[in-house]
Design a protein around this motif. Structure first.
Motif, PDB file in Angstrom:
ATOM      1  N   UNK A  55      47.169  -9.111  45.712  1.00 38.06           N
ATOM      2  CA  UNK A  55      47.055  -7.829  44.281  1.00 38.06           C
ATOM      3  C   UNK A  55      48.510  -7.558  43.594  1.00 38.06           C
ATOM      4  N   UNK A  56      47.665  -8.409  42.342  1.00 35.23           N
ATOM      5  CA  UNK A  56      48.639  -7.829  41.257  1.00 35.23           C
ATOM      6  C   UNK A  56      49.231  -7.262  40.405  1.00 35.23           C
ATOM      7  N   UNK A  57      47.694  -5.617  40.789  1.00 36.35           N
ATOM      8  CA  UNK A  57      48.685  -4.612  40.042  1.00 36.35           C
ATOM      9  C   UNK A  57      47.780  -4.242  40.626  1.00 36.35           C
ATOM     10  N   UNK A  58      47.995  -2.694  41.354  1.00 38.12           N
ATOM     11  CA  UNK A  58      46.814  -1.347  41.511  1.00 38.12           C
ATOM     12  C   UNK A  58      47.556   0.041  41.184  1.00 38.12           C
ATOM     13  N   UNK A  59      45.686   0.080  39.964  1.00 42.08           N
ATOM     14  CA  UNK A  59      46.080   1.060  39.283  1.00 42.08           C
ATOM     15  C   UNK A  59      45.521   2.993  39.934  1.00 42.08           C
ATOM     16  N   UNK A  60      45.495   3.735  39.676  1.00 43.23           N
ATOM     17  CA  UNK A  60      45.300   5.250  40.320  1.00 43.23           C
ATOM     18  C   UNK A  60      43.812   4.765  40.430  1.00 43.23           C
ATOM     19  N   UNK A  61      43.306   4.432  40.095  1.00 42.21           N
ATOM     20  CA  UNK A  61      41.324   4.597  40.723  1.00 42.21           C
ATOM     21  C   UNK A  61      41.433   3.234  41.412  1.00 42.21           C
ATOM     22  N   UNK A  62      42.536   2.486  41.896  1.00 44.99           N
ATOM     23  CA  UNK A  62      42.706   1.375  43.115  1.00 44.99           C
ATOM     24  C   UNK A  62      43.080   2.663  44.600  1.00 44.99           C
ATOM     25  N   UNK A  63      43.959   2.883  44.491  1.00 42.93           N
ATOM     26  CA  UNK A  63      44.546   4.620  45.035  1.00 42.93           C
ATOM     27  C   UNK A  63      43.680   4.528  45.615  1.00 42.93           C
ATOM     28  N   UNK A  64      43.077   5.719  44.736  1.00 41.07           N
ATOM     29  CA  UNK A  64      41.667   6.437  45.203  1.00 41.07           C
ATOM     30  C   UNK A  64      41.339   5.578  46.148  1.00 41.07           C
ATOM     31  N   UNK A  65      40.724   4.358  46.110  1.00 41.21           N
ATOM     32  CA  UNK A  65      39.637   4.214  47.000  1.00 41.21           C
ATOM     33  C   UNK A  65      40.575   3.366  48.226  1.00 41.21           C
ATOM     34  N   UNK A  66      41.675   3.379  48.236  1.00 42.47           N
ATOM     35  CA  UNK A  66      42.591   3.331  49.425  1.00 42.47           C
ATOM     36  C   UNK A  66      42.775   4.832  50.558  1.00 42.47           C
ATOM     37  N   UNK A  67      42.698   5.770  49.703  1.00 42.57           N
ATOM     38  CA  UNK A  67      43.059   7.166  49.719  1.00 42.57           C
ATOM     39  C   UNK A  67      41.415   7.356  50.702  1.00 42.57           C
ATOM     40  N   UNK A  68      40.292   7.167  49.839  1.00 49.63           N
ATOM     41  CA  UNK A  68      38.896   7.497  49.955  1.00 49.63           C
ATOM     42  C   UNK A  68      38.530   6.432  51.204  1.00 49.63           C
ATOM     43  N   UNK A  69      38.616   5.328  51.470  1.00 45.59           N
ATOM     44  CA  UNK A  69      38.757   4.290  53.143  1.00 45.59           C
ATOM     45  C   UNK A  69      39.179   5.121  53.985  1.00 45.59           C
ATOM     46  N   UNK A 100      52.204   7.015  52.260  1.00 44.14           N
ATOM     47  CA  UNK A 100      52.876   7.908  53.543  1.00 44.14           C
ATOM     48  C   UNK A 100      50.946   8.597  53.723  1.00 44.14           C
ATOM     49  N   UNK A 101      50.084   8.390  53.407  1.00 42.72           N
ATOM     50  CA  UNK A 101      48.743   8.787  53.952  1.00 42.72           C
ATOM     51  C   UNK A 101      48.532   8.048  54.892  1.00 42.72           C
ATOM     52  N   UNK A 102      48.195   6.565  54.304  1.00 38.51           N
ATOM     53  CA  UNK A 102      47.330   5.691  54.555  1.00 38.51           C
ATOM     54  C   UNK A 102      48.637   4.075  55.239  1.00 38.51           C
ATOM     55  N   UNK A 103      47.845   3.898  55.958  1.00 36.31           N
ATOM     56  CA  UNK A 103      48.231   3.505  57.701  1.00 36.31           C
ATOM     57  C   UNK A 103      48.708   1.660  56.203  1.00 36.31           C
ATOM     58  N   UNK A 104      50.573   1.338  56.409  1.00 35.52           N
ATOM     59  CA  UNK A 104      51.135   0.081  55.726  1.00 35.52           C
ATOM     60  C   UNK A 104      51.949  -0.568  57.149  1.00 35.52           C
ATOM     61  N   UNK A 105      51.191  -1.872  56.576  1.00 37.59           N
ATOM     62  CA  UNK A 105      51.383  -2.695  57.666  1.00 37.59           C
ATOM     63  C   UNK A 105      52.389  -3.702  56.631  1.00 37.59           C
ATOM     64  N   UNK A 106      52.962  -4.545  56.755  1.00 42.27           N
ATOM     65  CA  UNK A 106      53.734  -5.740  56.245  1.00 42.27           C
ATOM     66  C   UNK A 106      53.161  -7.208  56.147  1.00 42.27           C
ATOM     67  N   UNK A 107      52.730  -7.391  58.132  1.00 42.40           N
ATOM     68  CA  UNK A 107      52.114  -8.498  57.852  1.00 42.40           C
ATOM     69  C   UNK A 107      50.412  -7.678  58.873  1.00 42.40           C
TER      70      UNK A 107
END
Length: 114
Positions: A55-69, A100-107
């Motif tokens: 992913x090269x660009x992540x807008x607010x609409x994408x953040x909304x998708x992540x939080x909802x998912x 801080x809301x969505x679990x994130x992993x480096x790999x």
């Protein structure tokens, strides 16, 4: 001029029973976020990992998708996580507070251990 929908490719794979990896490549913005949302909504495996390595660009609409998912996965007793966000996508996750809301992993290896 290319179609805006062509700026995001979403693929889904099941590398092991109970695990789905959804891979997004390109830009996640107001026009492409619904495609990602639909792909994530179709996943029923107990573990859902979203690979943002490409992913090269992540807008607010994408953040909304992540939080909802993440919220949908938690309410259904599933695990959702984001893997491999780098550059602008990583910064967007951090500055917005979504990291801080969505679990994130480096790999993927880190996600498997998580």
């Amino acid at each position: 001029m290319p179609d805006q929908q062509d700026t995001l490719v979403v693929r889904r794979q099941r590398p092991a029973p109970g695990i789905a990896i959804v891979t997004a490549v390109g830009e996640i913005d107001l026009l492409t976020a619904p495609r990602l949302h639909r792909a994530l909504a179709r996943v029923r495996e107990p573990t859902i990992l979203l690979d943002l390595t490409g992913v090269t660009f992540l807008a607010a609409a994408g953040l909304t998708v992540l939080v909802a998912a993440n919220a949908e996965a938690l309410s259904a007793g599933r695990r959702f996580g984001v893997v491999g966000a780098a550059g602008m996508a990583r910064r967007t996750l951090e500055v917005s507070g979504v990291a801080e809301l969505v679990p994130s992993y480096a790999s993927m290896a880190e996600a498997d251990a998580g």
